[in-house]
Design an enzyme around this catalytic site. Structure first.
Site, PDB file in Angstrom:
ATOM      1  N   HIS A 140       0.761  -1.137   0.072  1.00  0.00           N
ATOM      2  CA  HIS A 140       0.269   0.077  -0.043  1.00  0.00           C
ATOM      3  C   HIS A 140       0.869   1.221  -0.130  1.00  0.00           C
ATOM      4  O   HIS A 140       0.631   2.165  -0.932  1.00  0.00           O
ATOM      5  CB  HIS A 140      -0.916  -0.030   1.194  1.00  0.00           C
ATOM      6  CG  HIS A 140      -1.555   1.413   1.215  1.00  0.00           C
ATOM      7  ND1 HIS A 140      -2.829   1.633   0.652  1.00  0.00           N
ATOM      8  CD2 HIS A 140      -1.570   2.369   2.273  1.00  0.00           C
ATOM      9  CE1 HIS A 140      -3.158   2.750   0.812  1.00  0.00           C
ATOM     10  NE2 HIS A 140      -2.510   3.413   1.710  1.00  0.00           N
ATOM     11  N   SER A 161       1.784  -7.112  27.915  1.00  0.00           N
ATOM     12  CA  SER A 161       1.007  -7.956  28.462  1.00  0.00           C
ATOM     13  C   SER A 161       0.712  -9.167  27.392  1.00  0.00           C
ATOM     14  O   SER A 161       1.820  -9.887  26.907  1.00  0.00           O
ATOM     15  CB  SER A 161      -0.280  -7.362  29.027  1.00  0.00           C
ATOM     16  OG  SER A 161      -0.922  -8.280  29.790  1.00  0.00           O
ATOM     17  N   ASP A 241       2.312  -4.414  39.672  1.00  0.00           N
ATOM     18  CA  ASP A 241       1.379  -4.891  38.596  1.00  0.00           C
ATOM     19  C   ASP A 241       0.635  -6.152  39.371  1.00  0.00           C
ATOM     20  O   ASP A 241       1.049  -7.056  39.787  1.00  0.00           O
ATOM     21  CB  ASP A 241       2.316  -5.464  37.488  1.00  0.00           C
ATOM     22  CG  ASP A 241       1.387  -6.044  36.299  1.00  0.00           C
ATOM     23  OD1 ASP A 241       0.527  -6.468  36.281  1.00  0.00           O
ATOM     24  OD2 ASP A 241       1.972  -5.934  35.158  1.00  0.00           O
ATOM     25  N   HIS A 276       0.332  -2.038  35.988  1.00  0.00           N
ATOM     26  CA  HIS A 276       0.102  -2.770  34.698  1.00  0.00           C
ATOM     27  C   HIS A 276      -0.240  -1.995  33.687  1.00  0.00           C
ATOM     28  O   HIS A 276      -0.474  -1.986  32.501  1.00  0.00           O
ATOM     29  CB  HIS A 276      -0.796  -3.897  34.739  1.00  0.00           C
ATOM     30  CG  HIS A 276      -0.921  -4.799  33.645  1.00  0.00           C
ATOM     31  ND1 HIS A 276       0.271  -5.773  33.241  1.00  0.00           N
ATOM     32  CD2 HIS A 276      -1.618  -5.005  32.761  1.00  0.00           C
ATOM     33  CE1 HIS A 276      -0.109  -6.352  32.306  1.00  0.00           C
ATOM     34  NE2 HIS A 276      -1.287  -6.095  31.907  1.00  0.00           N
TER      35      HIS A 276
END
Ligand SMILES: N[C@@H](CCC(=O)N[C@@H](CS)C(=O)NCC(=O)O)C(=O)O
EC number: 3.1.2.12
Length: 299
Positions: A140, A161, A241, A276
């Site tokens: 493209h 993650s 986290d 997180h």
């Protein structure tokens, strides 16, 4: 024209394009965001512009990282483009989690090629991310612009993650082909076969046979794939986290790398007090950008 521009947004010194295109592999229209850095719009800039793919985590669309990770400033600083793919196929015909939970199904593809019904029809995310999408972007932008953007050769991969796991997996599985020149991750799921998120995904998309899971498990892959180019992998992990203990288990990657060619080559930086969220990701994006820029020959 294979890509439809849904939105073109001026941001930092470049532009964020929100694109849609038909994927033969997935059999549906897919969304992807692409950031073209300021160098792309500069008449005097003659270098080929490499790209970094950012794979997002559970529940995300291409917009989360585009809005909250602040990669754009860094892309302008070093002169690379960013690609933010979606996290799964979407639409009424796409099977979701029967329990309607957020950790499986739509926005939770785990970037595998599903082999189990009914997911095998549309969830072909591994081949989509690592094969089809880069080729389509390359075609493209070669057609539509005189400025050379590199989506295929001088490219890096990163993610957060589930996306950090996707980046590690894609980097390692394509290592011998030298597909990605650089890999990093934010709070990745390093050993999906041994944690609830990964087990649910692999059972749902692949099979109950754990042998089928190894080919998508970073802790298994680093034992099979030899680090022949003296590569480093950069990882950040927040110590606060909430998913660290049960689902991310970052230490397992260090453990698994012992006595392999990756021992000492995975630079895991524990960030004291970080969670997180994108407050964590955006804090360490500058470190990752510098790491990728170096590996992509920009500095
Ligand atoms: N929805 C989950 C959280 C899932 C989650 O934290 N997702 C991460 C990736 S694993 C994310 O990036 N979420 C979107 C965001 O923060 O913008 C919850 O309610 O606890």
């Amino acid at each position: 024209m294979s890509f439809k521009v849904r939105q073109e947004i001026a941001t930092c010194g470049g532009k964020l394009l929100k694109l849609s295109h038909f994927s033969e592999l997935i059999g549906l229209s897919m969304d992807v965001n692409v950031y073209l850095p300021k160098q792309y719009y500069s008449k005097d800039y003659e270098k080929v512009i490499p790209t970094v793919y950012y794979l997002s985590g559970l529940t995300c669309s291409p917009d989360n990282a585009s809005e909250k990770a602040f990669w754009q400033f860094q892309a302008d600083k070093y002169g690379f483009g960013m690609v933010f793919p979606d996290t799964s196929p979407r639409g009424d015909s796409v099977p979701d989690d029967p329990e309607k939970s957020w950790d499986f199904g739509i926005a939770a593809s785990f970037y595998v090629n599903a082999t189990k019904k009914p997911y095998d029809k549309h969830y072909m995310m591994y081949d989509y991310i690592h094969k089809e999408l880069p080729v389509l972007l390359d075609e493209h932008f070669s057609e539509s612009s005189t400025k050379k953007l590199d989506f295929l050769d001088n490219v890096g991969i990163t993610g957060h993650s589930m996306g950090g796991y996707g980046a590690l997996t894609g980097f390692l599985k394509n290592y011998d082909a030298n597909r990605y020149k650089s890999c990093s991750a934010f709070a990745p799921i390093v050993n999906p076969s041994s944690v609830p998120w990964g087990q649910k995904a692999f059972k749902g998309y692949l099979s109950d046979d754990e042998n089928d899971w190894d080919k998508y498990d970073p802790c298994k892959l680093i034992k099979r794939i030899t680090n022949t180019r003296n590569d480093m992998i950069l990882i950040h992990q927040g110590t606060k986290d909430p998913f660290l203990k049960d689902n991310l288990k970052t230490d397992l990657l260090t453990e698994a790398s012992k006595n392999t060619s990756w021992e000492g080559k995975i630079d895991i930086r524990y960030a004291d007090g970080y969670d997180h969220s994108y407050f964590f990701v955006s804090t360490f994006v500058p470190d990752h950008a510098r790491f990728h820029a170096k590996n992509l020959g920009l500095i």
